[in-house]
Write an enzyme that holds these catalytic residues in place. Sequence first.
Site, PDB file in Angstrom:
ATOM      1  N   TYR A 298       4.903  12.875 -25.342  1.00  0.00           N
ATOM      2  CA  TYR A 298       3.521  12.509 -25.062  1.00  0.00           C
ATOM      3  C   TYR A 298       3.363  12.222 -23.566  1.00  0.00           C
ATOM      4  CZ  TYR A 298       3.016  11.866 -30.148  1.00  0.00           C
ATOM      5  OH  TYR A 298       2.986  12.052 -31.501  1.00  0.00           O
TER       6      TYR A 298
ATOM      7  N   TRP B 176      -0.305  11.802 -39.408  1.00  0.00           N
ATOM      8  CA  TRP B 176      -1.082  11.900 -38.173  1.00  0.00           C
ATOM      9  C   TRP B 176      -2.284  12.834 -38.365  1.00  0.00           C
ATOM     10  CZ3 TRP B 176      -1.394  16.589 -35.320  1.00  0.00           C
ATOM     11  CH2 TRP B 176      -0.502  17.596 -35.699  1.00  0.00           C
ATOM     12  N   SER B 177      -3.242  12.697 -37.480  1.00  0.00           N
ATOM     13  CA  SER B 177      -4.486  13.478 -37.497  1.00  0.00           C
ATOM     14  C   SER B 177      -5.283  13.309 -38.795  1.00  0.00           C
ATOM     15  CB  SER B 177      -4.203  14.969 -37.260  1.00  0.00           C
ATOM     16  OG  SER B 177      -5.387  15.658 -36.877  1.00  0.00           O
TER      17      SER B 177
END
Length: 331
Positions: free
Chosen positions: A54, A207-208
């Site tokens: 990230y 996630w998402s």
Amino acid sequence: MEYRRLGNSGLKLSALSLGSWVTFGKQLGLRDAATLLQSAYDAGINFFDNAEGYEAGESEKIMGEAIGSLGLARDTFAISSKVFFGGRRPTQMGLSAKHIRDACDAALMRLKVDYLDLFFCHRPDIDTPIVETVRAMHNLIQQGKILYWGTSEWSAQQITEAHAAALAHNLTPPTMEQPQYNMFHRDRVEAEYRTLYENYGMGTTIWSPLASGILTGKYNDGIPKDSRFALPGYEWLKDRWDTEEGREKLEKVRALTSLANNNGMSITHLALGWCLKNQNVSTVILGASCLSQLQDNLKAMGMVGKVTPDLLADIEAILVNQPPAPERFGQ
């Protein structure tokens, strides 16, 4: 806040957690990140997700500085990193024993902690024998550098092979998987992984949950300038939805928005509540670029009770994408 066990482990994570992908180091600096972390912590969130890839490690640096400035007691929260995307040189990529060790040490330094609670293999590595990866993770646990290890976006077959390698060599198997999961991305979590929940008690840190913001309704009338789709370097997200299939999904989002409003909630809360209703979801990772967004997402915990069986049926009638139950031998 509700707390759920991470699969069959004894670790209890908040049902909603906070991740840093796209936000820390991209949209948020140290002060804003600290504000988000404090607000999340005060609301009962005890898991913060990160990765070496990230923003090339900058996200972890900001998170580490922010947590340090807030003075959060280390025994009150869990923190993660992921290994795979460490750099461009051969020894900075993948899941070799060397890169796993180097990545863990680097994450500990950036996050300013003595150990990682969760450490994920960010993607499968076809160039490294699974037993090497499993042994490297086992060694980190033996050294006290990590407590639990898991995978992210691995197939059920690859995860099964990791368990087999651990069993054959008396090593620590993976505890959890971090897959994408939302109303438009269901097959892996709901169907492919079913035997993993049954056989290994696998936990998931999804996630998402809002499909990169699509399930907030913010794109119903176009792309806002301050949205994730408009960020430099994330054009691929926009392109993914600028297709016939993507436009069909946007029509479904509009229908879901009306359904949510008719049931006294926003589509954001509906989408998060839908994820939380899945008993195989250990925690739903939120991504927020501002405090008001995080605070609104946190309200979803109070809406879960509204996601009734009847409402779930209405959602399925709009989505029409429920994965079929996997066939079982002998049936």
